[in-house]
Motif scaffolding. Structure first.
Motif, PDB file in Angstrom:
ATOM      1  N   LYS A  37      33.174  81.450  25.179  1.00  0.00           N
ATOM      2  CA  LYS A  37      32.423  82.780  25.652  1.00  0.00           C
ATOM      3  C   LYS A  37      32.751  83.800  26.640  1.00  0.00           C
ATOM      4  O   LYS A  37      34.383  83.764  26.787  1.00  0.00           O
ATOM      5  N   HIS A  96      32.712  75.007  28.264  1.00  0.00           N
ATOM      6  CA  HIS A  96      33.180  73.736  27.870  1.00  0.00           C
ATOM      7  C   HIS A  96      32.698  73.211  29.209  1.00  0.00           C
ATOM      8  O   HIS A  96      32.641  71.788  29.518  1.00  0.00           O
ATOM      9  N   TYR A  97      31.060  73.291  29.681  1.00  0.00           N
ATOM     10  CA  TYR A  97      30.301  72.347  30.089  1.00  0.00           C
ATOM     11  C   TYR A  97      29.660  71.231  29.944  1.00  0.00           C
ATOM     12  O   TYR A  97      29.684  70.068  30.218  1.00  0.00           O
ATOM     13  N   LYS A 116      32.473  68.346  29.744  1.00  0.00           N
ATOM     14  CA  LYS A 116      33.056  67.438  30.806  1.00  0.00           C
ATOM     15  C   LYS A 116      31.888  65.985  31.064  1.00  0.00           C
ATOM     16  O   LYS A 116      30.701  66.282  30.339  1.00  0.00           O
ATOM     17  N   GLU A 135      29.638  77.457  43.610  1.00  0.00           N
ATOM     18  CA  GLU A 135      31.347  77.482  43.658  1.00  0.00           C
ATOM     19  C   GLU A 135      32.075  77.860  44.646  1.00  0.00           C
ATOM     20  O   GLU A 135      31.304  78.672  45.277  1.00  0.00           O
ATOM     21  N   GLU A 170      38.277  85.473  41.765  1.00  0.00           N
ATOM     22  CA  GLU A 170      39.663  85.111  41.751  1.00  0.00           C
ATOM     23  C   GLU A 170      40.929  85.364  40.623  1.00  0.00           C
ATOM     24  O   GLU A 170      41.219  85.541  39.836  1.00  0.00           O
ATOM     25  N   ARG A 228      39.698  88.486  38.864  1.00  0.00           N
ATOM     26  CA  ARG A 228      38.925  88.056  37.427  1.00  0.00           C
ATOM     27  C   ARG A 228      38.277  90.134  37.159  1.00  0.00           C
ATOM     28  O   ARG A 228      37.046  89.749  36.722  1.00  0.00           O
ATOM     29  N   TYR A 232      36.887  90.984  34.454  1.00  0.00           N
ATOM     30  CA  TYR A 232      35.966  90.511  33.766  1.00  0.00           C
ATOM     31  C   TYR A 232      34.658  90.213  34.127  1.00  0.00           C
ATOM     32  O   TYR A 232      33.401  90.981  33.917  1.00  0.00           O
ATOM     33  N   ASP A 287      27.547  85.040  33.589  1.00  0.00           N
ATOM     34  CA  ASP A 287      28.438  84.424  33.605  1.00  0.00           C
ATOM     35  C   ASP A 287      28.565  82.503  33.765  1.00  0.00           C
ATOM     36  O   ASP A 287      29.381  82.125  33.181  1.00  0.00           O
ATOM     37  N   MET A 288      27.127  82.609  34.041  1.00  0.00           N
ATOM     38  CA  MET A 288      27.035  81.315  33.965  1.00  0.00           C
ATOM     39  C   MET A 288      25.550  80.604  33.961  1.00  0.00           C
ATOM     40  O   MET A 288      25.056  79.476  33.387  1.00  0.00           O
ATOM     41  N   HIS A 301      26.194  78.104  30.513  1.00  0.00           N
ATOM     42  CA  HIS A 301      26.473  76.599  31.544  1.00  0.00           C
ATOM     43  C   HIS A 301      25.276  75.652  31.850  1.00  0.00           C
ATOM     44  O   HIS A 301      24.922  74.738  31.565  1.00  0.00           O
ATOM     45  N   LYS A 353      28.802  81.993  43.751  1.00  0.00           N
ATOM     46  CA  LYS A 353      30.361  81.680  44.878  1.00  0.00           C
ATOM     47  C   LYS A 353      30.100  81.722  46.059  1.00  0.00           C
ATOM     48  O   LYS A 353      29.960  82.298  46.351  1.00  0.00           O
ATOM     49  N   ARG A 399      31.372  73.230  46.714  1.00  0.00           N
ATOM     50  CA  ARG A 399      31.707  73.067  45.487  1.00  0.00           C
ATOM     51  C   ARG A 399      30.705  72.099  45.422  1.00  0.00           C
ATOM     52  O   ARG A 399      31.189  70.625  45.657  1.00  0.00           O
ATOM     53  N   GLN A 437      30.348  67.002  39.893  1.00  0.00           N
ATOM     54  CA  GLN A 437      30.696  67.366  40.370  1.00  0.00           C
ATOM     55  C   GLN A 437      30.998  68.376  41.651  1.00  0.00           C
ATOM     56  O   GLN A 437      29.950  68.421  41.831  1.00  0.00           O
TER      57      GLN A 437
HETATM   58  C1  BG6 Z   1      33.287  79.891  33.960  1.00  0.00           C
HETATM   59  C2  BG6 Z   1      33.042  81.116  34.406  1.00  0.00           C
HETATM   60  O1  BG6 Z   1      32.866  79.495  32.662  1.00  0.00           O
HETATM   61  O2  BG6 Z   1      33.278  78.351  34.168  1.00  0.00           O
HETATM   62  C3  BG6 Z   1      33.722  81.178  36.020  1.00  0.00           C
HETATM   63  O3  BG6 Z   1      32.905  82.594  33.761  1.00  0.00           O
HETATM   64  C4  BG6 Z   1      33.654  79.858  36.977  1.00  0.00           C
HETATM   65  O4  BG6 Z   1      33.292  81.925  36.209  1.00  0.00           O
HETATM   66  C5  BG6 Z   1      33.362  78.905  36.297  1.00  0.00           C
HETATM   67  O5  BG6 Z   1      34.357  79.703  38.006  1.00  0.00           O
HETATM   68  C6  BG6 Z   1      33.209  76.925  36.518  1.00  0.00           C
HETATM   69  O6  BG6 Z   1      33.887  76.732  35.619  1.00  0.00           O
HETATM   70  P1  BG6 Z   1      34.241  74.866  36.408  1.00  0.00           P
HETATM   71  O7  BG6 Z   1      34.419  73.931  35.385  1.00  0.00           O
HETATM   72  O8  BG6 Z   1      35.104  75.454  37.415  1.00  0.00           O
HETATM   73  O9  BG6 Z   1      32.729  74.752  37.458  1.00  0.00           O
END
Ligand code: BG6
Length: 486
Positions: A144, A174-175, A178, A212, A217, A219, A222, A231-232, A236, A334, A339, A373
């Motif tokens: 993404k 990537h979610y 999981k 989070e 971080e 970034r 970006y 972003d989220m 996700h 953030k 978390r 998580q």
């Molecule tokens: C990413 C975002 O797609 O997912 C980040 O760009 C974010 O900003 C991250 O921190 C969170 O992923 P995870 O797996 O740590 O929950």
């Protein structure tokens, strides 16, 4: 689907490749899940020889894998799979070298994985096609974001689509890799217990929180200008929402599941300028402390003021029969206190309380909390009778029905989300990848919010790092008589 014979990784010298992709491939290699003949070709802008690249990968594995997974002989056999070829996607050079390196290996499908800036997705797909590396069975995976709004995502999809067929395009969220997210499917559709109640008749509201503790971080380039919504939420959180709220698919195949998700995403009610004033909150963190550690504010990290949101809270509605009138409260940020990703299902109260009497407390309605998580557990709060003779009436109290998935499946290694996704990509299994129509439906909803924000000139409210966001985010839900589960 035929397995890929060669995996080509664009962005192979980047952060994601070092932190996630190579460690995941190594884990698959160690567990014997990669064919002996699978070659991995790393690709980046820098010129370097194969040995220098292998040394980078070796260092990345040592840095990012738990110590007990790194076994020197296994690392060496893993590195033997790895080759390197410099391609400068910006300049459009290096594709012929890549084609030459692949040479006879092109008899088997090539899988190209793009972990590059998104602006490169289209050009790379077309560079590959021009160099003949987009054969019929070849496939491409993309991180993404796909575009930054509906129009630009269509453009990327068109460009990539002109070189690869849709069933050979793998859009990564990537979610979806999981374990806990996939478990939502098991919870809903492998049990009789919940599904009959999973609707507006029994459910008062749903909360989805992805909190989070991290900040920028490093970034900056970006993140600033992108913000939490894109972003989220765009990816996700909407994928989570889709899985939680979709109709039961006929099976777990890629068509059935994605058909249901896209229907749900299209049912999200678009927001108007009026809606965003009442149903959305943007926030940005200022200096504070997270886990007892002092941290700088967003603008300080950035070195200048900015209107980018690092927190967003939304009240969303799904316009269909199942969810008529049920608010879905979404929140992500953030620099939150901890978390924590969780889904909360707030059920309605019982229709009639037979225990009611003067002075007795009201019954608490049932709540189901699904922790995704870092902990992985499911808790249902139910009412139970307190032990006693009940001379003054029955006393009731909330107790927990608790399922800890990490205990139930203790001893099984929790895999990195990317292990599953990379293996599915290599094997051509698309269920956990996002289809074009899903991405576009996601953008359609996000665009409505973004446009409405622009119309009303919405600026982020500040919140102290280490808090749960601006106070207006608390008001957003408390106005409805509910409260966030912290
Ligand atoms: C990413 C975002 O797609 O997912 C980040 O760009 C974010 O900003 C991250 O921190 C969170 O992923 P995870 O797996 O740590 O929950």
């Amino acid at each position: 689907s035929v397995k890929v014979g060669t995996l080509v990784l664009f962005g192979a010298t980047g952060d994601l490749a070092h932190r996630m992709l190579f460690p995941s491939l190594y884990n698959l290699h160690m567990d014997g899940l990669l064919a002996d003949t699978l070659t991995i070709v790393g690709s980046g802008r820098s010129q370097m020889d194969c040995a220098a690249f292998q040394a980078q990968v070796r260092a990345a594995l040592t840095e990012h894998l738990p110590g007990d997974r790194v076994e020197a002989p296994v690392v060496e056999t893993f590195l033997q799979r790895i080759d390197y070829c410099a391609v400068d996607a910006g300049k459009g050079t290096g594709y012929d070298d890549l084609a030459a390196l692949l040479g006879p290996r092109m008899d088997q499908p090539v899988g190209v994985y793009l972990s590059t800036p998104p602006s490169m997705f289209g050009p790379i797909a077309q560079g590959l096609a021009a160099a003949g590396i987009a054969c019929a069975e070849c496939r491409i995976a993309m991180e993404k974001p796909i575009g930054h709004d509906l129009a630009s995502s269509r453009e990327v999809n068109e460009q990539v689509g002109s070189a690869f067929a849709e069933d050979h395009i793998f859009r990564i969220d990537h979610y979806l890799g999981k374990e806990t997210v996939q478990n939502l499917l098991a919870l809903r559709f492998a049990n009789m217990l919940f599904e009959p109640l999973w609707n507006a008749r029994a459910i008062d509201h749903v909360q989805i929180t992805v909190a989070e503790t991290v900040g920028l971080e490093g970034r900056v380039s970006y993140y600033d200008g992108v913000g939490a919504l894109k972003d989220m939420v765009q990816n996700h959180m909407l994928q989570l929402l889709a899985i939680i709220a979709m109709e039961p698919p006929a099976n777990v195949g890629s068509t059935a599941v994605r058909d249901e998700k896209v229907k749900l995403l299209r049912s999200l009610r678009k927001m108007t300028a009026e809606d965003v004033k009442a149903h959305s909150v943007k926030g940005q963190y200022t200096a504070g402390a997270v886990n007892g550690e002092a941290v700088a504010g967003y603008a300080d990290e950035l070195g200048r003021p900015s209107n980018t949101e690092t927190f967003v809270a939304l009240k969303a509605f799904i316009d269909n029969w199942r969810w008529k009138g049920v608010p879905f409260y979404l929140r992500t940020g953030k620099r939150m206190p901890r978390r924590q990703s969780e889904v909360l299902i707030q059920f309605k109260p019982v229709p009639h309380n037979i225990f009611a009497r003067v002075g007795a407390p009201k019954l608490d309605a049932n709540v189901m909390i699904i922790n995704l998580q870092p902990e992985e557990n499911i808790r249902v709060k139910v009412m139970a009778k307190q032990p006693g003779l009940d001379r003054e009436g029955v006393k009731l109290r909330e107790v927990n029905l608790d399922v800890s998935l990490s205990h139930s499946f203790a001893g099984e290694r929790r895999r990195i989300a990317y292990e599953r996704l990379l293996l599915d990509f290599i094997e051509g299994e698309q269920t956990l990848f996002v289809r074009r129509d899903e991405v576009e439906a996601q953008w359609q909803w996000i665009d409505s919010i973004r446009d409405a924000w622009a119309t009303v000139d919405m600026v982020p409210q500040s919140y102290t790092a280490g808090s749960w966001g601006p106070s207006s985010a608390i008001a957003l839900i408390e106005r409805d008589g509910a409260s966030w589960h912290d």
